[in-house]
Design a protein around this motif. Structure first.
Motif, PDB file in Angstrom:
ATOM      1  N   VAL A 107       5.155-102.107  69.545  1.00  0.00           N
ATOM      2  CA  VAL A 107       6.487-102.714  69.622  1.00  0.00           C
ATOM      3  C   VAL A 107       6.837-103.282  68.251  1.00  0.00           C
ATOM      4  CG1 VAL A 107       7.945-104.337  70.863  1.00  0.00           C
ATOM      5  CG2 VAL A 107       5.954-103.338  72.011  1.00  0.00           C
ATOM      6  N   ASP A 108       7.807-102.677  67.591  1.00  0.00           N
ATOM      7  CA  ASP A 108       8.151-103.071  66.229  1.00  0.00           C
ATOM      8  C   ASP A 108       9.397-103.951  66.150  1.00  0.00           C
ATOM      9  OD1 ASP A 108       6.014-101.580  65.116  1.00  0.00           O
ATOM     10  OD2 ASP A 108       7.202 -99.748  65.289  1.00  0.00           O
ATOM     11  N   ASP A 109      10.277-103.831  67.138  1.00  0.00           N
ATOM     12  CA  ASP A 109      11.529-104.580  67.105  1.00  0.00           C
ATOM     13  C   ASP A 109      11.323-105.953  67.746  1.00  0.00           C
ATOM     14  OD1 ASP A 109      14.736-104.221  66.895  1.00  0.00           O
ATOM     15  OD2 ASP A 109      14.211-105.358  68.694  1.00  0.00           O
ATOM     16  N   VAL A 110      11.685-107.018  67.046  1.00  0.00           N
ATOM     17  CA  VAL A 110      11.429-108.369  67.524  1.00  0.00           C
ATOM     18  C   VAL A 110      12.184-108.677  68.816  1.00  0.00           C
ATOM     19  CG1 VAL A 110      13.261-109.429  66.138  1.00  0.00           C
ATOM     20  CG2 VAL A 110      11.310-110.800  66.858  1.00  0.00           C
ATOM     21  N   TYR A 111      13.370-108.117  68.986  1.00  0.00           N
ATOM     22  CA  TYR A 111      14.152-108.403  70.194  1.00  0.00           C
ATOM     23  C   TYR A 111      13.637-107.608  71.390  1.00  0.00           C
ATOM     24  CZ  TYR A 111      16.987-110.701  66.745  1.00  0.00           C
ATOM     25  OH  TYR A 111      17.387-111.530  65.719  1.00  0.00           O
ATOM     26  N   GLU A 112      13.191-106.389  71.149  1.00  0.00           N
ATOM     27  CA  GLU A 112      12.535-105.644  72.225  1.00  0.00           C
ATOM     28  C   GLU A 112      11.238-106.348  72.611  1.00  0.00           C
ATOM     29  OE1 GLU A 112      12.035-101.509  71.342  1.00  0.00           O
ATOM     30  OE2 GLU A 112      14.163-101.212  70.866  1.00  0.00           O
ATOM     31  N   ALA A 113      10.573-106.946  71.634  1.00  0.00           N
ATOM     32  CA  ALA A 113       9.336-107.673  71.898  1.00  0.00           C
ATOM     33  C   ALA A 113       9.557-108.827  72.869  1.00  0.00           C
ATOM     34  CB  ALA A 113       8.739-108.191  70.595  1.00  0.00           C
ATOM     35  N   ILE A 114      10.734-109.439  72.829  1.00  0.00           N
ATOM     36  CA  ILE A 114      11.050-110.519  73.764  1.00  0.00           C
ATOM     37  C   ILE A 114      10.980-109.997  75.198  1.00  0.00           C
ATOM     38  CG2 ILE A 114      12.917-112.020  74.583  1.00  0.00           C
ATOM     39  CD1 ILE A 114      13.785-112.305  71.645  1.00  0.00           C
ATOM     40  N   GLY A 115      11.467-108.785  75.405  1.00  0.00           N
ATOM     41  CA  GLY A 115      11.398-108.178  76.731  1.00  0.00           C
ATOM     42  C   GLY A 115       9.975-107.914  77.176  1.00  0.00           C
ATOM     43  N   TRP A 116       9.131-107.493  76.234  1.00  0.00           N
ATOM     44  CA  TRP A 116       7.714-107.270  76.546  1.00  0.00           C
ATOM     45  C   TRP A 116       7.039-108.593  76.919  1.00  0.00           C
ATOM     46  CZ3 TRP A 116       4.481-102.840  76.463  1.00  0.00           C
ATOM     47  CH2 TRP A 116       5.137-101.647  76.168  1.00  0.00           C
ATOM     48  N   LEU A 117       7.351-109.646  76.197  1.00  0.00           N
ATOM     49  CA  LEU A 117       6.777-110.950  76.512  1.00  0.00           C
ATOM     50  C   LEU A 117       7.264-111.445  77.868  1.00  0.00           C
ATOM     51  CD1 LEU A 117       7.059-112.786  73.072  1.00  0.00           C
ATOM     52  CD2 LEU A 117       4.964-111.958  74.182  1.00  0.00           C
ATOM     53  N   TYR A 118       8.513-111.158  78.190  1.00  0.00           N
ATOM     54  CA  TYR A 118       9.065-111.523  79.496  1.00  0.00           C
ATOM     55  C   TYR A 118       8.240-110.882  80.618  1.00  0.00           C
ATOM     56  CZ  TYR A 118      12.224-111.182  83.525  1.00  0.00           C
ATOM     57  OH  TYR A 118      12.762-111.205  84.799  1.00  0.00           O
TER      58      TYR A 118
END
Length: 202
Positions: A107-118
């Motif tokens: 996961v390289d995109d910081v905003y997509e990463a927020i979804g992964w953390l969710y």
């Protein structure tokens, strides 16, 4: 008075955390159904496959917890990953925590990463039922099911804190859309990995 109440209701419905939940409900429900259909707690062999699945997922998200820009958005993030607990659970079953790097998500995109953390943090709420099921196999927070145990602050208080951090983020519509995409990607990755781990409905 009625108009004010209606505006309040709309505001609550459109909070970022609720937006994420509503936007990924089908994906989340699909994961739940696949996991339970695979009968991970029917015997130790199935549970070992489930741990393999969990290990790959948590190994994939572990770098996000150490990412500086995400730590700025979520204070205390570095203390939350459950990868080490998964590894200990694997060793309790006599399994070596080794994974082919090609099987991991990146996961390289910081905003997509927020979804992964969710997805990762949200799974600890649903883990209450899973943790109870592991006790049928004589596993608990000290052996075999460490990563499914509740956070030391309690599942609900911990989740409320994370949700509050989500809702405090000042994201554009585009950034929110990226977070939703990340969450959906995380659920899809989990389903794909479930099949790779040899878990299938019987």
């Amino acid at each position: 008075m009625e108009v004010v109440e209606n505006k309040k209701e709309v505001t609550e419905i459109l909070s970022f955390a609720k937006h994420l939940k509503l936007s990924t409900r089908t994906d989340h429900d699909g994961v739940d159904k696949m996991v339970m259909a695979s009968k991970p707690f029917e015997n130790e062999a199935n549970y070992a496959k489930f741990l393999t699945l969990q290990h790959i997922f948590h190994l994939s998200v572990a770098p996000l917890y150490q990412q500086a820009d995400l730590q700025d958005l979520f204070p205390g993030l570095a203390e939350l990953p459950r990868l080490s607990a998964v590894k200990l659970d694997l060793m309790d079953l006599g399994m070596k925590p080794e994974v082919d790097p090609a099987a991991l998500a990146k996961v390289d995109d910081v905003y997509e990463a927020i979804g992964w953390l969710y997805c990762s943090e949200g799974s600890n709420i649903g883990a209450a039922f899973l943790y109870k099921e592991t006790q049928k196999l004589n596993f608990d927070a000290n052996r075999g099911a460490r990563h499914l145990a509740a956070h030391e602050d309690g599942r609900a208080p911990h989740w409320r804190k994370f949700v509050a951090q989500l809702d405090a983020l000042k994201l554009t519509e585009s950034q929110q859309a990226s977070a939703v995409k990340g969450a959906i990607d995380a659920f899809d990755f989990y389903k794909k990995t479930l099949k790779m781990a040899g878990l299938s409905a019987s």
